[in-house]
Write a protein that holds these residues in place. Sequence first.
Motif, PDB file in Angstrom:
ATOM      1  N   UNK A  92       0.819  -1.216   0.000  1.00 17.01           N
ATOM      2  CA  UNK A  92       0.000   0.000   0.000  1.00 17.01           C
ATOM      3  C   UNK A  92       0.849   1.261   0.000  1.00 17.01           C
ATOM      4  N   UNK A  93       1.996   1.207   0.649  1.00 12.00           N
ATOM      5  CA  UNK A  93       2.900   2.359   0.682  1.00 12.00           C
ATOM      6  C   UNK A  93       3.647   2.538  -0.637  1.00 12.00           C
ATOM      7  N   UNK A  94       3.882   1.442  -1.333  1.00 10.01           N
ATOM      8  CA  UNK A  94       4.764   1.467  -2.504  1.00 10.01           C
ATOM      9  C   UNK A  94       4.030   1.669  -3.820  1.00 10.01           C
ATOM     10  N   UNK A  95       2.877   1.032  -3.976  1.00 10.25           N
ATOM     11  CA  UNK A  95       2.237   0.956  -5.289  1.00 10.25           C
ATOM     12  C   UNK A  95       1.012   1.851  -5.396  1.00 10.25           C
ATOM     13  N   UNK A  96       0.863   2.465  -6.559  1.00  8.60           N
ATOM     14  CA  UNK A  96      -0.346   3.226  -6.880  1.00  8.60           C
ATOM     15  C   UNK A  96      -1.440   2.206  -7.179  1.00  8.60           C
ATOM     16  N   UNK A  97      -2.593   2.287  -6.520  1.00 10.21           N
ATOM     17  CA  UNK A  97      -3.634   1.275  -6.717  1.00 10.21           C
ATOM     18  C   UNK A  97      -4.216   1.230  -8.133  1.00 10.21           C
ATOM     19  N   UNK A  98      -3.940   2.245  -8.930  1.00 10.42           N
ATOM     20  CA  UNK A  98      -4.454   2.293 -10.305  1.00 10.42           C
ATOM     21  C   UNK A  98      -3.439   1.824 -11.340  1.00 10.42           C
ATOM     22  N   UNK A  99      -2.242   1.423 -10.908  1.00 15.01           N
ATOM     23  CA  UNK A  99      -1.171   1.065 -11.830  1.00 15.01           C
ATOM     24  C   UNK A  99      -0.736  -0.391 -11.663  1.00 15.01           C
ATOM     25  N   UNK A 100      -0.125  -0.933 -12.720  1.00 15.67           N
ATOM     26  CA  UNK A 100       0.489  -2.254 -12.693  1.00 15.67           C
ATOM     27  C   UNK A 100       1.972  -2.065 -13.016  1.00 15.67           C
ATOM     28  N   UNK A 101       2.830  -2.875 -12.397  1.00 24.36           N
ATOM     29  CA  UNK A 101       4.272  -2.689 -12.487  1.00 24.36           C
ATOM     30  C   UNK A 101       4.986  -4.002 -12.817  1.00 24.36           C
ATOM     31  N   UNK A 102       6.099  -3.895 -13.535  1.00 24.45           N
ATOM     32  CA  UNK A 102       6.973  -5.048 -13.749  1.00 24.45           C
ATOM     33  C   UNK A 102       7.843  -5.239 -12.506  1.00 24.45           C
ATOM     34  N   UNK A 103       8.485  -6.370 -12.405  1.00 26.41           N
ATOM     35  CA  UNK A 103       9.427  -6.614 -11.298  1.00 26.41           C
ATOM     36  C   UNK A 103      10.524  -5.549 -11.294  1.00 26.41           C
ATOM     37  N   UNK A 104      11.020  -5.198 -12.478  1.00 25.32           N
ATOM     38  CA  UNK A 104      12.081  -4.198 -12.569  1.00 25.32           C
ATOM     39  C   UNK A 104      11.599  -2.840 -12.037  1.00 25.32           C
ATOM     40  N   UNK A 105      10.356  -2.486 -12.326  1.00 24.10           N
ATOM     41  CA  UNK A 105       9.810  -1.223 -11.824  1.00 24.10           C
ATOM     42  C   UNK A 105       9.607  -1.263 -10.313  1.00 24.10           C
ATOM     43  N   UNK A 106       9.125  -2.396  -9.816  1.00 28.90           N
ATOM     44  CA  UNK A 106       8.973  -2.554  -8.366  1.00 28.90           C
ATOM     45  C   UNK A 106      10.338  -2.460  -7.690  1.00 28.90           C
TER      46      UNK A 106
END
Length: 89
Positions: free
Chosen positions: A20-34
């Motif tokens: 919840x602290x790291x990711x925007x709830x409206x977006x999807x991310x690759x492992x590299x982006x995470x």
Amino acid sequence: MPRSKESFEEIYPCEFYTPEELLDPEQMYTIQEIARLLQGLEPDAEVDEGTEAVIVDWAVPWVMINADDLVIGEPPTDDDPGYYGLRTD
């Protein structure tokens, strides 16, 4: 070889972001982006190949540990990476 704590100038707590602290709830991310986000970088920040390998090594277990809080999106093609996002249900 193990080292004594006294041999380090400083030591820090081992704390990681929650999804919840790291990711925007409206977006999807690759492992590299995470991996970049976990390092306090922008998801599209330029990093050299060696650095990316190291930060991805941190991101993979983070994704696995936080799997209950994440969703996975199918890659657009077989050659594209998978995408992860914050579970919001």
